[in-house]
Write a protein that holds these residues in place. Sequence first.
Motif, PDB file in Angstrom:
ATOM      1  N   HIS A 167       0.822  -1.219   0.000  1.00 34.41           N
ATOM      2  CA  HIS A 167       0.000   0.000   0.000  1.00 34.41           C
ATOM      3  C   HIS A 167       0.851   1.262   0.000  1.00 34.41           C
ATOM      4  O   HIS A 167       0.365   2.339   0.364  1.00 34.41           O
ATOM      5  N   CYS A 177      -7.204   0.830  -5.287  1.00 38.84           N
ATOM      6  CA  CYS A 177      -6.694  -0.377  -4.610  1.00 38.84           C
ATOM      7  C   CYS A 177      -7.808  -0.995  -3.764  1.00 38.84           C
ATOM      8  O   CYS A 177      -8.776  -0.318  -3.407  1.00 38.84           O
ATOM      9  N   CYS A 179      -7.718  -1.528  -0.780  1.00 40.46           N
ATOM     10  CA  CYS A 179      -7.742  -0.869   0.530  1.00 40.46           C
ATOM     11  C   CYS A 179      -8.605   0.392   0.511  1.00 40.46           C
ATOM     12  O   CYS A 179      -8.838   1.002   1.539  1.00 40.46           O
ATOM     13  N   CYS A 184      -1.766   2.548  -5.026  1.00 40.63           N
ATOM     14  CA  CYS A 184      -0.920   1.627  -4.248  1.00 40.63           C
ATOM     15  C   CYS A 184      -0.198   0.647  -5.191  1.00 40.63           C
ATOM     16  O   CYS A 184      -0.712   0.280  -6.254  1.00 40.63           O
TER      17      CYS A 184
END
Length: 334
Positions: A167, A177, A179, A184
């Motif tokens: 990340h 991403c 996340c 990332c």
Amino acid sequence: MSGQILNIGVDVGGTIIKIGVIDDNGRILLQEKMRTEADRGSDVIISSIIQNIDAILAKGSLRQEDVTSIGLGVPGTADSENGVVVYAPNLFWRNVEIVKSIQRVFDVPIYVAQDTCAAAWAEYLVGVGQGRRSVASVTLGTGIGCGMVLEGRIFHGALNTAGEFGHQIVELDGNLCNCGRRGCLEAYAGGLAIVREAKKRIPGIHELLRKNPSKVGVHDVYRLAQEGNPQARELTDSVVNYVGIGLVNLINLSSVELICISGGISNAPSELLLDPLIDFVRNRAYESIADRVEICTSSLCENAPLIGAALLYQEPDCAPVVRVGSPSVLPQCS
Ligand SMILES: [Zn+2]
């Protein structure tokens, strides 16, 4: 197995849980696998882990008192000091007191760490990192992660989130991403990203591979690149560049002596991944470390988290150091 120091290791994966009886040299003496029923909640998974620990002890004709410890590697942020899994998105866990739950049944020391940390610990103790002081273990798979052992201790960070290597931002406002953030490394060089880009960039990829779109994997992309497909080669070169940026950042910040690479993508042909990555680092990392840091593939491969979990009891911050001999046998991938 009498006379040996034995530990139970548990590698809690998003789809499979591995449980093993492991000796002090990191050799897996017995191993069981079970499916992770992530949708059934933490209590069901922990009960199942307990049942399977009982089963593997019975299989080895072992009693609880025959094992030194039980160690767990989990796919998320773990507070090793308090025995809590803070956040494991693939399991839908938040603040699960896993050590306390297992301790109710087994009267032996129990440890927990993030699986990436456990993997780095295994490489440091019994894998390619033997004899080094500072080692990082980078996993290149569906996701991208990293565990670090610095000066003989697992580096967790103040909030236990150290090593979120996948990340780090490699493109400002870049690809979305998993996340929730943008740009990332994982969104460019993770397995899902590689396959997604391959389907987008390689004309007629399904006909070339004679494969259903849902069956295309990272290894197919590397095969096409090896066969000279220009778009596939462009893609694998971009993976080298993005992972290379990540490695240089890691090396410049942490001054590790050795980085070992594991995970599905690490099985790519050397000339398309490992060799150009080494060149990238030699040419771009901070000069005094660029020639000295070693980059290699793991000898423990997918067993590293299981072995490292079993050996967590030797981690100085987990317990007093109880080193018995020095491991000299390098376990190999099975
Ligand atoms: Zn991310």
